[in-house]
Scaffold this motif. Structure first.
Motif, mmCIF file in Angstrom:
data_model
loop_
_atom_site.group_PDB
_atom_site.id
_atom_site.type_symbol
_atom_site.label_atom_id
_atom_site.label_comp_id
_atom_site.label_asym_id
_atom_site.label_seq_id
_atom_site.Cartn_x
_atom_site.Cartn_y
_atom_site.Cartn_z
ATOM 1 N N LEU A 107 -43.781 -25.623 15.918
ATOM 2 C CA LEU A 107 -43.828 -24.377 16.455
ATOM 3 C C LEU A 107 -42.504 -23.630 15.854
ATOM 4 N N GLU A 108 -41.416 -24.123 15.956
ATOM 5 C CA GLU A 108 -40.042 -23.526 15.575
ATOM 6 C C GLU A 108 -40.083 -23.629 13.709
ATOM 7 N N GLN A 109 -40.582 -24.500 13.392
ATOM 8 C CA GLN A 109 -40.674 -24.557 12.080
ATOM 9 C C GLN A 109 -41.443 -23.464 11.114
ATOM 10 N N PHE A 152 -33.275 -13.581 35.863
ATOM 11 C CA PHE A 152 -32.589 -13.368 34.443
ATOM 12 C C PHE A 152 -31.961 -14.529 33.974
ATOM 13 N N TYR A 153 -32.792 -15.161 33.123
ATOM 14 C CA TYR A 153 -32.276 -16.686 32.778
ATOM 15 C C TYR A 153 -31.546 -16.302 31.282
ATOM 16 N N ALA A 154 -30.491 -16.999 30.966
ATOM 17 C CA ALA A 154 -29.634 -17.122 29.836
ATOM 18 C C ALA A 154 -29.742 -18.392 29.454
ATOM 19 N N THR A 494 -35.348 -16.216 18.642
ATOM 20 C CA THR A 494 -35.342 -16.207 17.450
ATOM 21 C C THR A 494 -36.542 -17.099 16.812
ATOM 22 N N LYS A 495 -36.801 -17.825 17.567
ATOM 23 C CA LYS A 495 -38.206 -18.854 17.021
ATOM 24 C C LYS A 495 -39.156 -18.971 18.109
ATOM 25 N N LEU A 496 -40.409 -19.408 17.650
ATOM 26 C CA LEU A 496 -41.496 -19.578 18.531
ATOM 27 C C LEU A 496 -41.469 -20.790 19.210
ATOM 28 N N ASN A 497 -41.484 -20.947 20.772
ATOM 29 C CA ASN A 497 -41.394 -22.098 21.513
ATOM 30 C C ASN A 497 -42.362 -22.205 22.409
ATOM 31 N N ARG A 498 -42.563 -23.485 23.222
ATOM 32 C CA ARG A 498 -43.637 -23.343 24.131
ATOM 33 C C ARG A 498 -43.547 -22.175 25.163
ATOM 34 N N SER A 553 -30.420 -6.584 17.922
ATOM 35 C CA SER A 553 -29.648 -7.435 18.425
ATOM 36 C C SER A 553 -29.791 -7.673 20.078
ATOM 37 N N GLU A 554 -29.114 -8.679 20.461
ATOM 38 C CA GLU A 554 -29.426 -9.092 21.926
ATOM 39 C C GLU A 554 -28.704 -7.794 22.824
ATOM 40 N N PRO A 555 -27.554 -7.345 22.621
ATOM 41 C CA PRO A 555 -26.937 -6.306 23.311
ATOM 42 C C PRO A 555 -27.953 -5.164 23.358
ATOM 43 N N ASN A 663 -31.394 -29.529 21.611
ATOM 44 C CA ASN A 663 -32.135 -29.517 23.062
ATOM 45 C C ASN A 663 -33.586 -29.628 22.563
ATOM 46 N N THR A 664 -34.296 -28.394 22.911
ATOM 47 C CA THR A 664 -35.985 -28.557 22.558
ATOM 48 C C THR A 664 -36.078 -28.238 21.310
ATOM 49 N N THR A 665 -35.126 -27.807 20.431
ATOM 50 C CA THR A 665 -35.337 -27.514 18.925
ATOM 51 C C THR A 665 -35.326 -28.970 18.332
ATOM 52 N N TYR A 733 -37.119 -39.865 24.899
ATOM 53 C CA TYR A 733 -36.414 -38.609 24.508
ATOM 54 C C TYR A 733 -36.759 -37.273 25.454
ATOM 55 N N TYR A 734 -35.665 -36.470 25.602
ATOM 56 C CA TYR A 734 -35.746 -35.149 26.065
ATOM 57 C C TYR A 734 -36.329 -34.233 25.004
ATOM 58 N N PRO A 735 -37.160 -33.197 25.157
ATOM 59 C CA PRO A 735 -37.954 -33.041 26.326
ATOM 60 C C PRO A 735 -39.078 -33.626 26.639
ATOM 61 N N CYS A 737 -39.908 -36.450 27.864
ATOM 62 C CA CYS A 737 -39.990 -37.079 29.192
ATOM 63 C C CYS A 737 -39.893 -36.141 30.431
ATOM 64 N N ASN A 738 -39.675 -34.866 30.176
ATOM 65 C CA ASN A 738 -39.307 -34.093 31.231
ATOM 66 C C ASN A 738 -40.544 -34.028 32.371
ATOM 67 N N PRO A 739 -41.694 -34.349 32.150
ATOM 68 C CA PRO A 739 -42.632 -34.258 33.119
ATOM 69 C C PRO A 739 -42.388 -35.298 34.125
HETATM 70 N N1 LIG Z 1 -34.911 -34.347 30.604
HETATM 71 C C1 LIG Z 1 -33.859 -33.629 30.405
HETATM 72 N N2 LIG Z 1 -33.896 -32.115 30.388
HETATM 73 C C2 LIG Z 1 -32.954 -31.405 29.825
HETATM 74 C C3 LIG Z 1 -31.627 -32.091 29.241
HETATM 75 C C4 LIG Z 1 -31.588 -33.360 29.055
HETATM 76 O O1 LIG Z 1 -30.716 -34.110 28.785
HETATM 77 N N3 LIG Z 1 -32.833 -34.229 29.668
HETATM 78 N N4 LIG Z 1 -30.498 -31.359 29.057
HETATM 79 C C5 LIG Z 1 -30.676 -30.001 29.546
HETATM 80 C C6 LIG Z 1 -29.351 -29.091 29.006
HETATM 81 S S1 LIG Z 1 -28.110 -29.760 28.879
HETATM 82 C C7 LIG Z 1 -29.840 -27.874 28.439
HETATM 83 S S2 LIG Z 1 -28.434 -27.118 27.992
HETATM 84 C C8 LIG Z 1 -31.105 -27.315 28.673
HETATM 85 C C9 LIG Z 1 -31.301 -26.302 27.509
HETATM 86 O O2 LIG Z 1 -32.281 -25.305 27.751
HETATM 87 P P1 LIG Z 1 -32.327 -24.155 26.875
HETATM 88 O O3 LIG Z 1 -30.960 -23.515 26.411
HETATM 89 O O4 LIG Z 1 -33.381 -23.311 27.548
HETATM 90 O O5 LIG Z 1 -33.279 -24.530 25.462
HETATM 91 P P2 LIG Z 1 -32.970 -24.495 23.948
HETATM 92 O O6 LIG Z 1 -33.644 -25.494 23.419
HETATM 93 O O7 LIG Z 1 -31.602 -24.766 23.578
HETATM 94 O O8 LIG Z 1 -33.438 -23.040 23.494
HETATM 95 C C10 LIG Z 1 -34.312 -22.915 22.347
HETATM 96 C C11 LIG Z 1 -34.671 -21.761 21.893
HETATM 97 O O9 LIG Z 1 -33.755 -20.821 21.751
HETATM 98 C C12 LIG Z 1 -33.972 -19.747 21.066
HETATM 99 N N5 LIG Z 1 -32.647 -19.224 20.266
HETATM 100 C C13 LIG Z 1 -32.066 -19.880 19.446
HETATM 101 N N6 LIG Z 1 -30.960 -19.368 19.084
HETATM 102 C C14 LIG Z 1 -31.244 -17.903 19.836
HETATM 103 C C15 LIG Z 1 -30.457 -16.885 19.827
HETATM 104 O O10 LIG Z 1 -29.454 -16.481 19.143
HETATM 105 N N7 LIG Z 1 -30.533 -15.638 20.587
HETATM 106 C C16 LIG Z 1 -31.802 -15.988 21.391
HETATM 107 N N8 LIG Z 1 -32.041 -14.983 22.161
HETATM 108 N N9 LIG Z 1 -32.365 -17.110 21.454
HETATM 109 C C17 LIG Z 1 -32.105 -18.063 20.565
HETATM 110 C C18 LIG Z 1 -35.174 -20.071 20.143
HETATM 111 O O11 LIG Z 1 -36.193 -19.220 20.273
HETATM 112 C C19 LIG Z 1 -35.325 -21.707 20.365
HETATM 113 O O12 LIG Z 1 -36.646 -21.778 20.550
HETATM 114 O O13 LIG Z 1 -32.292 -28.260 28.819
HETATM 115 C C20 LIG Z 1 -32.009 -29.245 29.889
HETATM 116 N N10 LIG Z 1 -32.966 -30.197 30.088
#
Ligand SMILES: Nc1nc2c(c(=O)[nH]1)N[C@H]1C(S)=C(S)[C@@H](COP(=O)(O)OP(=O)(O)OC[C@H]3O[C@@H](n4cnc5c(=O)[nH]c(N)nc54)[C@H](O)[C@@H]3O)O[C@H]1N2
Ligand SMILES: Nc1nc2c(c(=O)[nH]1)N[C@H]1C(S)=C(S)[C@@H](COP(=O)(O)OP(=O)(O)OC[C@H]3O[C@@H](n4cnc5c(=O)[nH]c(N)nc54)[C@H](O)[C@@H]3O)O[C@H]1N2
Ligand SMILES: [Mo]
Length: 779
Positions: A107-109, A152-154, A494-498, A553-555, A663-665, A733-735, A737-739
């Motif tokens: 997806l991201e590729q 409102f998630y960040a 920025t990129k497509l994900n699930r 831009s995000e802002p 992370n999920t990338t 591996y994460y993600p 094994c998250n289920p």
């Molecule tokens: N089982 C398990 N689960 C975990 C963890 C674990 O260790 N084990 N770790 C946890 C932790 S520490 C974290 S931080 C979370 C991560 O959770 P998230 O932060 O929600 O996930 P990411 O994989 O970092 O997000 C990737 C997506 O961000 C988008 N992106 C990339 N760059 C930008 C940008 O500049 N702006 C915007 N708007 N979007 C962008 C892209 O579309 C990309 O697909 O997962 C958590 N989940």
């Protein structure tokens, strides 16, 4: 679609860094077709007048190396500067039903998303839409939805400016539902450190690393997740500093390092030994291990006193600066060595060896990551490390202190400018006075609360400023159906994900500029700021032309949604903020004068500036006005291991990051430092457990959560690898094994999902059709 050609497992025996790292950078620049822009951008990475790396939050030195980036930072840059595009044509050709069958990597590729999109249910595809139409429609829906039903998630990457605007949007809209990735990550730190030492963040700066003579390293994988930190560690080692590591796995970056940017090291046979003691603690065994070190320290102290020497406990510091010492000591005295050894999975000798080095070190730093925070006892783990440091006065002097290694590149900064579900943590009065926005009183949702709200229908709308929420959170198979019941789902990405592929009733994909890209508003090039893991704030600017003309831009996106949703506010002109981020910074400085006064000037200084850190000055902003020793939860019962107690078929699973993901990338299918190549469908197991449970290396298994078994939580088939991991523990591996992580399985007090400690059982399975069987090689 990409299929890994060949899967292989061969224990990795080289140092971290080195040629493997250099080759890996070259390979990804090539694959992302980013060779045009990538190398030039890399020279600006983490430099004054350059851009902050989009990968981890590790400190950016004021006097950077000529090449201030690592293998994984370079990968992250190439990933963003890729010349691949997920354009309108791509989305017209692929239905979401089809895309849902693709792996995360594929997806991201597809590359950068180029155009704002709206999901169209009749064709089951994303269709292009004009920005203004998107904002108007989103605004209409937001106005219709109950104020308490929108989240409102960040994700932790957005700049201070974007983050500040985002939290104001939520509060002006009417709630504090501002979960961020920190809720899955270092919230155990924010809660634990605040209570113990009165600051929610670490107390050390980069300069401290030059003075430290002993580091404790708990559950942080520096070689993969913050590789630039290996430079100060290598320098410290060359000075003779000791590094004592506690980690169930022997992570290569914590063992040996060759600086890939040093020609002398790259050509010579020498690598630096990083850890001088390496203790393979059992998963979740850290509380007991630290209690054991303290017990051994008390014994050394008693011996010293009996011999007429000064004790090893810093009694003057404890008397002047702390409370709670006696209660902790009484608790530790109550545990026998036998109990501590069993819980830690370590012999008494290991804990005594660590204590002996600690007792003779003057400046000690405690470094840690997800191995401490993502447990039921995540907060207690962090506080126990504080306890250990306080015993010898190791907070608030040069070279000493506590060093949580943060994840996302601005995750700490987002909290600093108000992204938090807790209204008590923001300056409500100033926000009202300066910006005319009343911060709602009611506490908002953290990540786990938001998930619960989705499951029971209280949450109807979701806006994601980056991230991949549904993939990052626990309990995937319960969350994915809930995610599709949302009435409004807006994904800024920025990129497509699930998270983009399970559409709610009204579904939007809004592509934004990456932070390496030049951000022009009204022809004026904008700057932006971040805060790193050491509380240092820097200004940055983008370097390369945007991936598409249609990105905002995000802002600008936040302002667009705000203008379409909120009534006019004479004190907050979103349009003006969108045109000129200096105005946003003025407002940040006005609302947070102590931290951000003269922000515009100070962020431009090479090396940036540090936020005030009272604990580093031994000013304790805690309830008692002192640094607090805290007692631990009982070691007699442990929620994490209980399910396994008395059951020999239960293993503790930790979910891990590979060296080839952010992370999920998923950048690729190799985990070089762990010797796994071409696949992520593996389960790392102890050899004795493999035999004892009737499997053989290479066997295929299904993994099932061993608690609340009436809810099906299964992952697999995964292939068993014989790995150097303590008995009773396993890793996946994460993600993927998250289920397996139940949503309610989170850290007490911080609600960080306990992703490092999941009781599981295994069942024999057959290989998935089309899976790549792994070739097992000897090390
Ligand atoms: N089982 C398990 N689960 C975990 C963890 C674990 O260790 N084990 N770790 C946890 C932790 S520490 C974290 S931080 C979370 C991560 O959770 P998230 O932060 O929600 O996930 P990411 O994989 O970092 O997000 C990737 C997506 O961000 C988008 N992106 C990339 N760059 C930008 C940008 O500049 N702006 C915007 N708007 N979007 C962008 C892209 O579309 C990309 O697909 O997962 C958590 N989940
Ligand atoms: N390249 C790259 N860099 C990243 C990320 C990435 O995915 N890729 N993610 C970013 C983010 S958001 C974060 S939060 C950080 C995460 O960086 P880390 O904090 O390093 O997180 P993990 O890799 O999940 O796990 C850390 C370590 O904890 C150990 N561990 C597991 N359980 C235990 C335990 O019970 N006790 C002890 N002592 N150790 C244990 C594991 O063996 C592993 O080595 O990295 C950031 N940087
Ligand atoms: Mo994280």
């Amino acid at each position: 679609m990409h299929l890994p050609p060949h899967a292989r497992f061969k224990p990795y025996t080289h140092a971290a860094g080195g040629w493997g790292s250099a080759q890996s950078v070259a390979a990804i620049l090539l694959r992302e077709k980013a060779l045009g822009k990538g190398p030039a951008a890399l020279l600006k990475q983490n430099k004054p007048d350059g851009f902050a790396c989009v990968s981890c939050a590790w400190a950016k030195p004021g006097k950077p190396h000529p090449l201030e980036f690592c293998e994984n930072g370079a990968k992250a840059t190439a990933w963003e500067l890729t010349s691949l595009r997920a354009d309108v044509d791509f989305f017209s050709k692929h239905t979401l039903t089809e895309l849902r069958t693709w792996p995360d990597h594929d997806l991201e590729q597809q590359g950068r998303i180029t155009h704002p999109l709206r999901y169209d249910a009749t064709t089951d595809t994303y269709r292009p839409v004009a920005w203004e139409d998107a904002f108007a429609a989103i605004g209409e829906t937001l106005k219709r939805l109950p104020r308490e039903s929108v989240v409102f998630y960040a994700s932790g990457r957005a700049s201070l400016e974007a983050s500040f605007m985002y939290q104001l949007l939520a509060r002006a809209y009417g709630n504090n539902h501002l979960p961020d990735s920190s809720n899955m990550c270092h919230e155990s730190t924010s809660v634990g450190l605040q209570e113990s030492i009165g600051v929610p963040v670490g107390t050390v700066t980069l300069a401290d690393f030059e003075h430290t003579d002993c580091f404790f390293f708990f559950g942080q994988n520096v070689g993969s997740n913050s590789p630039r930190m290996l430079h100060p560690l290598q320098e410290a080692r060359k000075r003779g500093a000791q590094i004592i590591t506690f980690n169930p796995l022997r992570e290569r970056g914590l063992e040996r390092f060759v600086n890939p940017q040093s020609p002398v090291e790259m050509l010579g046979p020498e690598s630096t030994l990083i850890s001088t003691q390496y203790h393979q603690v059992a998963i979740g065994g850290d509380l007991a291990a630290m209690a054991g070190i303290i017990k051994a320290l008390l014994e050394l102290d008693a011996e010293a006193l009996a011999a007429g020497q000064p004790g090893v406990i810093d009694r003057a510091f404890i008397a002047e600066h702390t409370t709670g010492f006696e209660a902790l000591i009484a608790q530790i005295d109550g545990y026998s060595w036998e109990t501590l050894e069993r819980r830690a999975g370590l012999g008494r000798g290991a804990m005594e060896a660590a204590a002996r080095v600690y007792a003779r070190s003057e400046r000690v730093m405690g470094v840690y990551g997800m191995g401490l925070t993502q447990h039921r006892h995540g907060v207690a783990n962090v506080q126990m490390l504080v306890n250990l440091l306080l015993l010898r006065g190791n907070i608030g002097k040069p070279g000493a202190g506590i060093c949580p290694v943060r994840g996302h590149s601005n995750v700490q900064g987002q909290r600093t400018v108000g992204i938090t579900e807790d209204p008590k943590k923001v300056p409500g009065e100033l926000i009202e006075q300066v910006l005319g926005i009343k911060v709602p009183d009611e506490k908002g949702f953290c990540t786990v609360d938001a998930c619960e709200g989705m499951l029971d229908g209280r949450v109807k709308g979701f806006i994601g400023l980056g991230g991949n929420f549904v993939r990052a959170v626990p309990d995937t198979s319960r969350m994915e159906p809930a995610w599709q019941r949302l009435e409004l789902n807006v994904q800024v990405a920025t990129k497509l994900n699930r998270s983009h592929l399970l559409p709610g009733a009204s579904q939007w994909l809004l592509p934004c500029l990456g932070r390496i890209e030049i951000d022009r508003q009204d022809g004026l090039e904008q700057q932006w700021a971040t805060e790193d893991s050491t509380g240092c704030i820097h200004g940055w600017r983008g370097q390369s032309e945007p991936a598409s003309e249609d990105l905002l831009s995000e802002p600008a996106i936040i302002a667009g949604i705000a203008q379409a949703t909120l009534p006019p506010n004479p004190k907050l002109d979103w349009a003006a903020w969108r045109r000129d981020y200096r105005k946003v910074r003025e407002a940040i400085a006005a609302v947070y004068p102590e931290t951000f006064h003269d922000l515009e000037v100070r962020m431009a200084e090479p090396g940036g500036f540090h936020r005030p850190l009272p604990a580093a000055q031994r000013q304790w902003k805690t309830e008692s006005g002192k640094a607090q020793f805290t007692t631990m939860p009982t070691l007699d019962t442990n929620d994490d291991v209980n399910a396994g107690e008395g059951r020999r078929d239960v293993l503790q699973l930790m979910t891990l990051r590979s060296n080839d993901q952010f992370n999920t990338t998923i950048y690729g299918y190799d985990d070089r430092f762990r010797g796994v190549k071409g696949t992520r469908k593996v389960l790392l197991m102890n050899t004795n457990d493999i035999t004892r449970l009737g499997f053989a290396p290479g066997a295929w298994v299904k993994v099932t959560t061993a608690v609340e078994t009436d809810v099906p939580r299964t992952v697999g088939p995964l292939q068993v690898l014989a790995y150097d991991i303590p008995a009773g523990c396993c890793g996946g591996y994460y993600p993927e094994c998250n289920p397996l992580v139940p949503l309610w399985h989170y850290a007490e007090k911080s609600k960080v999902p306990a992703a490092k400690s999941i009781p599981v059982t295994l069942m024999r399975a057959s290989m998935e059709p089309g899976a790549v069987p792994i070739e097992l090689k000897r090390g």
